[in-house]
Design an enzyme around this catalytic site. Structure first.
Site, short mmCIF file in Angstrom:
data_model
loop_
_atom_site.label_atom_id
_atom_site.label_comp_id
_atom_site.label_asym_id
_atom_site.label_seq_id
_atom_site.Cartn_x
_atom_site.Cartn_y
_atom_site.Cartn_z
N ALA A 104 0.82 -1.19 0.00
CA ALA A 104 0.00 0.00 0.00
C ALA A 104 0.87 1.25 0.00
O ALA A 104 0.63 2.17 -0.75
CB ALA A 104 -0.91 0.00 1.21
N VAL A 137 8.69 -2.78 -2.95
CA VAL A 137 9.78 -3.59 -2.43
C VAL A 137 10.61 -4.14 -3.59
O VAL A 137 10.08 -4.69 -4.55
CB VAL A 137 9.23 -4.74 -1.56
CG1 VAL A 137 10.38 -5.58 -1.03
CG2 VAL A 137 8.40 -4.19 -0.43
N LYS A 159 32.91 -8.76 -2.38
CA LYS A 159 33.19 -10.17 -2.13
C LYS A 159 32.46 -10.70 -0.89
O LYS A 159 32.17 -11.88 -0.79
CB LYS A 159 34.70 -10.41 -2.03
CG LYS A 159 35.37 -9.70 -0.87
CD LYS A 159 36.85 -10.06 -0.84
CE LYS A 159 37.66 -9.23 0.16
NZ LYS A 159 37.19 -9.22 1.52
N ASP A 165 0.00 -2.73 12.32
CA ASP A 165 -0.64 -3.22 11.09
C ASP A 165 -0.48 -4.73 10.98
O ASP A 165 0.08 -5.25 10.03
CB ASP A 165 -0.03 -2.52 9.87
CG ASP A 165 -0.78 -2.82 8.58
OD1 ASP A 165 -1.92 -3.31 8.67
OD2 ASP A 165 -0.24 -2.57 7.50
#
Lengths: 386, 263
Positions: free
Chosen positions: B26, B30, B42, B162
């Site tokens: 929302a 990502v 490395k 949430d």
């Protein structure tokens, strides 16, 4: 599969005709809606495509003076006074000569809403049902809004934002119910706007929210925003704190309290904030919260359609913000209706009630027509959808 | 996802950091990448990192947007850093944070579930079991563990804000064993107030009821079992606090139900 033609129209007609009565708050609405009998409805999830024709949509609003809200008793008296006249006018407009032959069903709001107004309208519905010998359907007000919105906009399975004077809910359909994903934890958005309008003593006509919207448009410096609490809790929100805070600001403004540094310059004592600025800030802040929880629900159920219903849904700024949010999501679409269908009306009750009737859920037993003030959206069994 | 966001992110990350979009929530987008923000190349070989970006929202007033983005990014990073140190509590490790631009780098968790059931969050996991055996012992064990994670969070005076089944990622520990990790603390807070914990539980309950309606009662029972266990392990004080939280949870639930609905 859903068969929407389970119950056929009375008297061998090839269409259904339903009368809807709405009176859960300060609006009294009478609507008549017509559905043709279509063969594809026998076998399909098409409750959003009834091809309904609106024969009459009449509304009368009980308007109170500035600074006052509507009380249940007075509102009920208004409904009682106007109910018969409105029903007569609606029948005339729709060209219904003999209601006992031409109508299929009478639909009325069973709840949620204010007890006394609901009651007086339910009594009117029972009376004409007995008079004309027509079955009754008690409709959930919220479901009425949703079904009308789907029919008008053609949105098959949207996330619904229902915003009005008494309700603030984010709803999505699943497993034969309209499930509530997010809602207000205290007061509704419309209630918050109405009460702020009362504090400002601005007129209640045509509606307090509309007048706040007009004031907000006049805000001269839209770059600067009075900071208000932003109270989103997951998919829920809370608005009583914002109201209390902005009411304090408004009262300080009217009293000219120079100690308030947000409103007045501490050195010169010059006024920095106007009523318009407060209205603008209140709208921006609360609508941002609404759009955010709607977006959350969309992400949660993987939907890309939004339908905005309810009285506050006519607000152009809210519609604009919703549109911007959807524009940034893949294939996002926003559906909204205009004031004829957003604000409480009889047609939406007729639409939802007729769908219930077509699935065979009508009654003639008056014991089943008792109104209720608390009637959650998810209590209704949605038989007309897959 | 709009082109505009992708181009903004690639400008910010420079061409040295290849990235792939995996989800649009929302409020955040990502991405995954194989590049560590500050370790030499490395040392970060073959590891995946998550970049969580909060793009500006056009619909919000710019000043609300700026303060929310900054506040949420910063508080999420702070919370992740603190929660990572609590023994027993499972959250992803924080790697870097840029609060003003709204970027967070964290470690990547989870995997794809078998049979195309999607990413291994709790929602997909429960949906995967729903058609065959919704009350499988693995489901029970996992849900109790989820309850324990939430219990630990609350016991340490943090709130998530949430809690939904998509904000819980499951990491495979064995062939039939999963460890839940709590993610997405964008609305999280430190709070010792019973009210916040009650609301937190209420949000979770509602999310479970609306997403997993048919089996919600049993799922809730298992979650609460795990939740209560954490408090009960802390002796008389735990019992007392548990009672307070549960009472408030009950109150918040009644509030939602009884609220008058007019309109």
């Amino acid at each position: 599969m859903v068969n929407l033609n389970t119950v056929l129209p009375r008297n061998g007609r090839n269409y259904y005709l339903a009368l809807g009565l709405e009176g859960s708050a300060n609006k009294l609405g009478v609507g008549i809606v017509k559905h043709p009998v279509l063969p594809e409805h026998e076998d399909g999830d098409l409750s959003f495509k009834c091809e309904s024709e609106i024969m009459a949509n009449i509304r009368d609003t009980y308007v109170t003076p500035p600074g006052e809200g509507f009380l249940p008793r007075d509102t009920a008296r208004h409904h009682r006074n106007w109910c018969v006249r409105l029903i007569k006018r609606a029948l005339q407009e729709a060209g219904v000569k003999d209601p006992s032959r031409d109508l299929d069903v009478i639909c009325f709001t069973r709840g949620p809403g204010m007890g006394a107004p609901l009651h007086s309208v339910a009594i009117a519905a029972r009376t004409i049902s007995l008079l004309w010998g027509i079955p009754l359907v008690g409709v959930n007000h919220c479901v009425g809004h949703i079904e009308m919105g789907r029919e008008i906009t053609g949105a098959a399975n949207p996330v619904v934002l229902y915003v009005s004077g008494g309700n603030t809910q984010v709803i999505a359909y699943s497993e034969k119910r309209y499930r509530i994903f997010g809602e207000t934890l205290d007061i509704a958005i419309g209630n918050c706007l109405d009460r702020f309008a009362r504090t400002l003593r601005i007129p209640n006509s045509p509606s307090p929210g509309y007048n706040i919207e007009q004031l907000a448009k006049k805000c001269s410096d839209k770059e600067r925003l009075v900071e208000l609490p932003y109270t989103v809790k997951g998919m829920d929100l809370s608005m009583s704190g914002i109201l209390a805070y902005i009411e304090t600001l408004a009262k300080d403004l009217f009293r000219g309290n120079k100690k308030n540094k947000i409103l007045f310059d501490p050195k010169t004592g010059e006024q920095k904030v106007t009523v318009d600025d407060l209205c603008f800030a209140l709208q921006e802040n609360m609508f941002a919260m609404l759009v955010e929880i709607t977006e959350r629900a969309m992400a949660h159920v993987n939907s890309n359609q939004v339908l905005v219903v309810g009285g506050v849904g006519c607000n152009e700024r809210l519609q604009e913000m919703m549109g911007q949010m959807c524009g940034d999501r893949a294939l996002g679409q926003v559906h909204a209706t205009d004031e004829r269908f957003c604000i409480d009306n009889g047609v939406m009750i007729a639409q939802a009630g007729l769908l219930e009737y077509r699935m065979g859920q009508a009654t003639t037993d008056l014991n089943e027509t008792v109104v209720t003030q608390k009637f959650r959206t998810d209590e209704v069994y949605v038989g007309w959808r897959e | 996802m709009s082109e505009e966001i992708v181009s903004r992110v690639s400008n910010y990350l420079t061409p040295q950091v290849p990235f792939k979009a995996i989800a649009q929530g929302a409020e955040a987008v990502v991405f995954t990448t194989n590049v560590h923000p500050y370790l030499p190349a490395k040392d970060s070989n073959n590891k995946t990192y998550v970049i969580k970006y909060r793009p500006p929202k056009r619909y919000r007033h710019p000043s609300i947007d700026r303060s929310l983005t900054k506040h949420r990014t910063l508080s999420e990073s702070r919370l992740l850093a603190k929660l990572f140190l609590i023994p027993g509590l499972k959250v992803p490790q924080l790697i870097a944070c840029d609060a003003y631009n709204g970027y967070i780098w964290i470690e990547f968790l989870g995997e794809d579930l078998p049979n195309d059931a999607g990413f291994s969050n709790l929602k997909n996991f429960l949906w995967m079991f729903a058609p065959s055996d919704p009350y499988d012992p693995i489901v029970k064990e996992t849900l109790i563990k989820v309850g324990e994670q939430i219990g630990l969070l609350h016991w340490n005076d943090y709130c998530h804000g949430d809690l939904t089944s998509s904000n819980i990622v499951l990491v495979r520990e064995g062939p039939e064993s999963w460890q839940p990790y709590l993610i997405d603390f964008g609305l999280g807070s430190t709070s010792n107030m019973v009210e916040d914990k009650g609301v937190d539980l209420y949000v979770l309950e509602r999310a479970i009821v609306s997403t997993h309606s048919l089996f919600a009662d049993t799922y809730k029972e298992w979650l609460m079992h795990g939740f209560c266990q954490v408090y009960k392990n802390n002796g008389a004080e735990g019992e007392k606090k548990l009672k307070e939280v549960l009472n408030r949870f009950q109150e918040v639930r009644m509030r939602g139900r009884k609220r008058s609905m007019i309109g």
